[in-house]
Design a protein around this motif. Structure first.
Motif, short mmCIF file in Angstrom:
data_model
loop_
_atom_site.label_atom_id
_atom_site.label_comp_id
_atom_site.label_asym_id
_atom_site.label_seq_id
_atom_site.Cartn_x
_atom_site.Cartn_y
_atom_site.Cartn_z
N GLU A 1 -4.29 5.46 -4.19
CA GLU A 1 -3.76 4.23 -4.72
C GLU A 1 -2.92 3.65 -3.55
OE1 GLU A 1 -3.70 0.95 -5.26
OE2 GLU A 1 -4.20 1.37 -7.33
N PRO A 2 -3.39 2.47 -2.67
CA PRO A 2 -2.39 2.20 -1.80
C PRO A 2 -1.33 1.44 -2.46
CG PRO A 2 -4.71 1.59 -1.25
CD PRO A 2 -4.70 2.32 -2.47
N LEU A 3 -1.47 0.74 -3.42
CA LEU A 3 -0.38 0.09 -4.14
C LEU A 3 0.40 0.97 -5.01
CD1 LEU A 3 -2.24 -3.21 -5.13
CD2 LEU A 3 -0.80 -2.77 -3.39
N HIS A 4 0.52 2.32 -4.81
CA HIS A 4 1.29 3.25 -5.38
C HIS A 4 2.75 2.87 -4.98
CE1 HIS A 4 3.34 6.94 -6.81
NE2 HIS A 4 2.21 7.57 -7.25
N PRO A 5 3.72 2.59 -5.97
CA PRO A 5 5.07 2.47 -5.62
C PRO A 5 5.63 3.32 -4.41
CG PRO A 5 5.07 3.43 -7.82
CD PRO A 5 3.60 2.82 -7.63
N ALA A 6 5.21 4.65 -4.61
CA ALA A 6 5.67 5.47 -3.42
C ALA A 6 4.99 5.09 -2.02
CB ALA A 6 5.30 7.02 -3.64
N VAL A 7 3.96 4.80 -1.97
CA VAL A 7 3.29 4.21 -0.73
C VAL A 7 4.09 2.99 -0.26
CG1 VAL A 7 1.11 3.57 0.43
CG2 VAL A 7 1.21 5.41 -1.30
N LEU A 8 4.31 2.05 -1.01
CA LEU A 8 4.95 0.74 -0.83
C LEU A 8 6.18 1.12 -0.30
CD1 LEU A 8 3.61 -1.70 -3.63
CD2 LEU A 8 2.59 -1.37 -1.23
N ARG A 9 6.96 2.22 -0.92
CA ARG A 9 8.23 2.26 -0.44
C ARG A 9 8.21 2.97 0.81
NH1 ARG A 9 11.42 4.62 -5.77
NH2 ARG A 9 10.58 3.31 -7.34
N LEU A 10 7.25 3.90 1.25
CA LEU A 10 7.14 4.46 2.38
C LEU A 10 7.08 3.37 3.42
CD1 LEU A 10 4.97 7.50 1.38
CD2 LEU A 10 7.17 7.82 2.34
N ILE A 11 5.90 2.56 3.18
CA ILE A 11 5.81 1.36 4.09
C ILE A 11 6.77 0.54 4.52
CG2 ILE A 11 4.21 -0.45 4.59
CD1 ILE A 11 1.89 0.71 2.98
N LYS A 12 7.52 0.18 3.43
CA LYS A 12 8.73 -0.62 3.65
C LYS A 12 9.76 0.00 4.43
CE LYS A 12 11.79 -3.54 1.20
NZ LYS A 12 12.17 -3.92 2.45
N GLN A 13 9.85 1.44 4.29
CA GLN A 13 11.06 2.12 5.05
C GLN A 13 10.66 2.12 6.47
OE1 GLN A 13 11.71 5.79 3.23
NE2 GLN A 13 12.90 6.61 4.89
N VAL A 14 9.27 2.20 6.65
CA VAL A 14 8.98 2.57 8.25
C VAL A 14 9.17 0.92 8.69
CG1 VAL A 14 6.92 2.63 9.76
CG2 VAL A 14 7.12 4.26 7.88
N VAL A 15 8.80 -0.16 8.12
CA VAL A 15 8.81 -1.44 8.65
C VAL A 15 10.43 -1.83 8.84
CG1 VAL A 15 8.46 -3.96 8.29
CG2 VAL A 15 6.97 -2.23 7.63
N ASP A 16 11.27 -1.46 7.97
CA ASP A 16 12.68 -1.46 8.05
C ASP A 16 13.23 -1.02 9.19
OD1 ASP A 16 12.37 -3.36 5.96
OD2 ASP A 16 13.29 -2.11 4.66
N VAL A 17 12.94 0.45 9.38
CA VAL A 17 13.36 1.40 10.29
C VAL A 17 13.07 0.75 11.68
CG1 VAL A 17 13.52 3.54 11.37
CG2 VAL A 17 13.90 3.16 8.89
N GLY A 18 11.70 0.66 11.81
CA GLY A 18 11.20 -0.04 13.26
C GLY A 18 11.83 -1.19 13.50
N HIS A 19 11.82 -2.27 12.53
CA HIS A 19 12.52 -3.54 13.16
C HIS A 19 14.22 -3.57 13.57
CE1 HIS A 19 9.21 -6.16 10.94
NE2 HIS A 19 8.78 -5.37 11.94
#
Ligand code: PEP
Ligand code: MG
Length: 595
Positions: free
Chosen positions: A488-506
Motif C-alpha cells: 500500500e503506497p498510501l500506508h501512513p508509514a510510507v507517506l511519512r518515509l517519503i515526507k522525511q526524505v523530501v524534507d531532509v533533501g530540501h
C-alpha cells in the motif's frame, strides 16, 4: 525476485511491426528445414514418378492458395489477399516449377531436395537486388516452397486452428506466410514474433491489419524459445522477452493496462509542462529498460529519462557486456533530442544473473542478498566497466548517475571512491567526460531514509524507489500474490518515509525525485504534489494522464489534502479518503480500483 527454478531470461530486439504489448505462452510454428529429406533416384522411371509427385503437390498447393485467398478476403484490408495473388502468380509462372523439375531430371534427386536447390538459386538472385522491398520478396518464394514441401510430405495443413490453445498463444516462427496466418483463429493468437522480416513483411502486414502486436526480424528467436515458454512481445518498441522475471512481467502488465486505457484522449497533455494552476512545476521523467522505448517516452511527454534500468544489458548474453556494449546502449539514450537529462542507474541484480557457475551460491532470499550496489562493491572490476561507460557517455549529453539499494553512508562513499578512480583513469587517458556528473542515491531501503541527512551530504539528488521502499518497510515480498493486499503506497508509514526524505533533501538543498510505480499512479498524484517532489519518473505511458492531473490541480489544495491525509491513522482510511477525493476532483480520470 528470481525463484530458484526460474528459466533463463532472454531479451531480443527486432523490428516493432505491429504496435501493442502482449504477454503469454509461446507456440513454435513449423519450420521449412524440418521438411527436407534427401535421396537419389536410381532410374528414369523413378524420375518420372518423382516429377508426377511434385506436380501433384504443386496442384494441391494451388488449390490451397485459392482457398486461403478466399478466407483472407474476409479478414478485411486488401494487402493480405494481394499477397496471395503474388503467390499464385509464382506457381503459375512456371519458372520455379520448371527449375525444380529440371533439377530432378538432371541430378536424379528427390523433389524436396530439388526444391531446396531452386530456393537457393533464387536466394542468390535476390541477394543481389539493391531495392530492399524487392529483395525481401524472396520470402514469397520461400512460402511457396514451404507449401509444396508440406504437400509432398503428405502432412495435413497444420494450423493453429486445429490446436488446443486454451487462452491463446504467441506464435513464434521463422516467418509466417499469409497462408499460415489465414488458418489461425485470431482470437487464439495473442501476438507474433518471427526470425525474419521487416516492417513490410507479410507477418507485419497481417498483424497490423488484425491489430495483433508483432515483432519481426529477431534473427535467432526460434532457436531460443520453446513451446510453452512464457514471453512478452512489445510490438511498440520491437522487444521480445523470453522467460521474463516476475518483476518485468508485472511492469509489462502495467504498460499493457496503460496502453489499453484510452491513450489518445490523454495524449494532448503529453507535450505540455507539468505545472499546477498556481504555477508549481514538477519535472517529468520516463522509466525505461531498453533504448527502444525512447520514442514512446518522447511521444508521451517524458522531459528526460528519470530511470534507465540497465539490468538487461547484462541478462541477455553468455558473456559479460564490454565497456563498448554499455556505451552503445547509453549513447542511444543520452543526448537524444527532446530529452533534457538521462538518469542511468547502475545495475540492480544479484550476481546469479551473470555467473552461472558456483562462484555465487544461490541465495535463499535474493531480494535481500548480495545484489545491486552490494554486488558491485564486491565485484569492482565489473562495476568499473559500467562506470567507465556511463562517464564516457556523460560527455555527449546531460547524464545523471544513480546508485541503487544504498543502505548506509559507507556504501555511497565506497561507490564514489571507485567512481573517482575511474574518472582519474579516464582523465589520464584523455577521454573526455562531464566532470560534474550528478550523483544520485536511490532511497529504497528504510535505513537510507533514517540516515538521509547524512546521505544528502554525499549526493546531488535523491530518487525514491517506492517499489522496494514499500517492500522493505512493510516487509512484503513485492511479487508474492498472497501478501499483495498489504502492498500500500498510501500506508501512513510510507507517506511519512517519503515526507522525511523530501524534507531532509530540501533542507540539504538537493532535489528529490521519485521513480517507483507510485510516481505514475494518478490516484497518488496530488499527494505527491503536496509532498513537493521535484521530479516524478514513471512508465512513459502513464505520463499524459499524470500531467493532466497536475495541470488541473493547485499546490495549495494538494498540500491541504496531504495535511488531512497525514492526520489519518490507517492505510484503509487514507486510501478511502484519497480515492474519494480524487474521484470527485477528476471524475473521468481515476480508474475504478478492482481490489
Ligand atoms: C523501485 O524500487 O521503486 C525502483 C524504481 O526500482 P526497481 O523497481 O527497478 O527495483
Ligand atoms: Mg528498486
Amino acid at each position: 525476485m528470481y525463484p530458484e527454478d526460474a528459466k533463463k531470461t532472454f531479451v531480443l530486439k527486432g523490428i516493432g511491426a505491429s504496435p501493442g504489448i502482449v504477454t503469454g505462452k509461446a507456440y513454435l510454428y513449423d519450420r521449412l528445414d524440418s521438411l527436407i529429406s534427401f535421396y537419389t533416384l536410381s532410374d528414369m522411371a523413378l524420375v518420372e514418378s518423382e516429377i508426377k509427385r511434385f506436380q501433384n503437390a504443386v496442384a494441391k498447393s494451388e488449390k490451397e492458395l485459392l482457398e486461403v485467398k478466399d478466407k483472407l478476403s474476409n479478414i478485411g484490408g486488401i494487402e493480405p489477399s494481394y499477397i496471395m495473388d503474388v503467390h499464385i502468380m509464382i506457381l503459375n509462372d512456371g519458372a520455379f516449377i520448371n527449375s525444380t523439375i529440371q533439377f530432378i531430371k538432371d541430378m536424379y534427386v528427390n523433389a524436396e531436395w530439388a526444391i531446396r536447390m531452386t530456393v537457393d538459386k533464387y536466394r542468390d538472385i535476390f541477394d543481389k537486388v539493391e531495392d530492399d522491398y524487392l529483395r525481401k520478396r524472396f520470402n514469397d518464394i520461400q512460402y511457396i516452397a514451404q507449401m509444396i514441401l508440406r504437400n509432398l510430405s503428405g502432412k495435413k495443413r497444420r494450423s493453429v486452428e486445429e490446436l488446443e490453445l486454451g487462452k491463446g498463444v504467441i506464435i513464434i516462427a521463422q516467418d509466417l506466410s499469409p497462408a499460415d496466418t489465414a488458418q489461425m483463429k485470431f482470437d487464439q493468437v495473442l501476438g507474433f514474433a518471427t526470425d525474419v522480416g521487416g516492417k513490410t513483411s507479410h507477418t507485419a502486414i497481417v498483424a497490423r491489419s488484425i491489430e495483433i502486436p508483432a515483432v519481426v526480424g529477431l534473427k535467432t528467436l526460434t532457436r531460443m524459445v520453446h513451446t510453452n515458454d512464457e514471453m512478452i512481445v512489445d510490438g511498440t518498441s520491437g522487444v521480445v522477452i523470453i522467460n521474463p522475471d516476475p518483476d518485468i512481467l508485472r511492469r509489462y502488465e502495467e504498460k499493457r493496462r496503460l496502453e489499453r486505457e484510452g491513450k489518445t484522449e490523454y495524449l494532448k497533455y503529453a507535450q505540455l509542462p507539468a505545472v499546477t494552476l498556481d504555477n508549481y512545476r514538477v519535472e517529468i521523467g520516463g522509466n525505461i529498460e531498453f533504448c527502444e522505448e525512447i520514442p514512446t517516452a518522447l511521444t508521451n511527454g517524458a522531459e528526460g529519462i528519470g530511470l534507465f534500468r540497465t539490468e538487461y544489458i547484462y541478462i541477455n548474453r553468455e558473456e559479460l557486456p564490454s565497456e563498448e556494449d554499455h556505451l552503445a546502449s547509453y549513447r542511444r539514450v543520452v543526448g537524444v533530442e527532446g530529452l533534457a537529462w538521462s538518469t542511468i542507474r547502475t545495475f540492480d541484480l544479484g550476481g546469479d544473473k551473470f555467473f552461472s557457475d558456483s562462484k555465487l551460491s544461490k541465495e535463499m532470499n535474493p531480494q535481500m542478498g548480495l545484489r545491486a550496489i552490494r554486488f558491485c562493491l564486491r565485484e569492482v572490476d565489473l562495476f568499473k566497466v559500467q562506470l567507465r561507460a556511463i562517464l564516457r557517455t556523460s560527455f555527449f549529453g546531460k547524464t545523471k548517475l544513480l546508485f541503487p539499494m544504498i543502505s548506509g553512508i559507507e556504501e555511497i562513499r565506497e561507490a564514489k571512491r571507485i567512481l573517482n578512480e575511474v574518472k582519474k583513469e579516464l582523465e589520464g587517458a584523455k577521454i573526455p567526460i562531464d566532470d560534474d556528473i550528478e550523483i544520485g542515491i536511490m532511497i529504497e531501503v528504510p535505513s537510507a531514509v533514517i540516515v538521509a541527512d547524512e546521505l544528502a551530504k554525499e549526493a546531488d539528488f535523491f530518487s525514491i524507489g517506492t517499489n522496494d521502499l514499500i517492500q522493505y518497510a512493510l516487509a512484503i515480498d513485492r511479487i508474492n500474490d498472497r501478501v499483495n493486499y498489504l502492498y500500500e503506497p498510501l500506508h501512513p508509514a510510507v507517506l511519512r518515509l517519503i515526507k522525511q526524505v523530501v524534507d531532509v533533501g530540501h533542507s540539504a538543498g538537493i532535489p528529490v525525485a521519485m521513480c517507483g510505480e507510485m510516481a505514475g499512479d494518478p490516484v497518488c498524484t496530488m499527494i505527491l504534489l503536496g509532498l513537493e517532489l521535484d521530479e516524478l519518473s514513471m512508465h512513459p505511458l502513464a505520463i499524459p494522464k499524470v500531467k493532466k492531473i497536475i495541470r488541473g490541480s493547485t499546490l495549495k489544495e494538494s498540500k491541504e489534502l496531504l495535511t488531512k491525509v497525514m492526520s489519518l491513522r490507517s492505510s484503509v482510511e487514507i486510501r478511502a479518503y484519497v480515492e474519494a477525493f480524487m474521484k470527485e476532483r477528476f471524475p473521468h480520470d481515476i480508474p475504478e480500483i478492482d481490489q
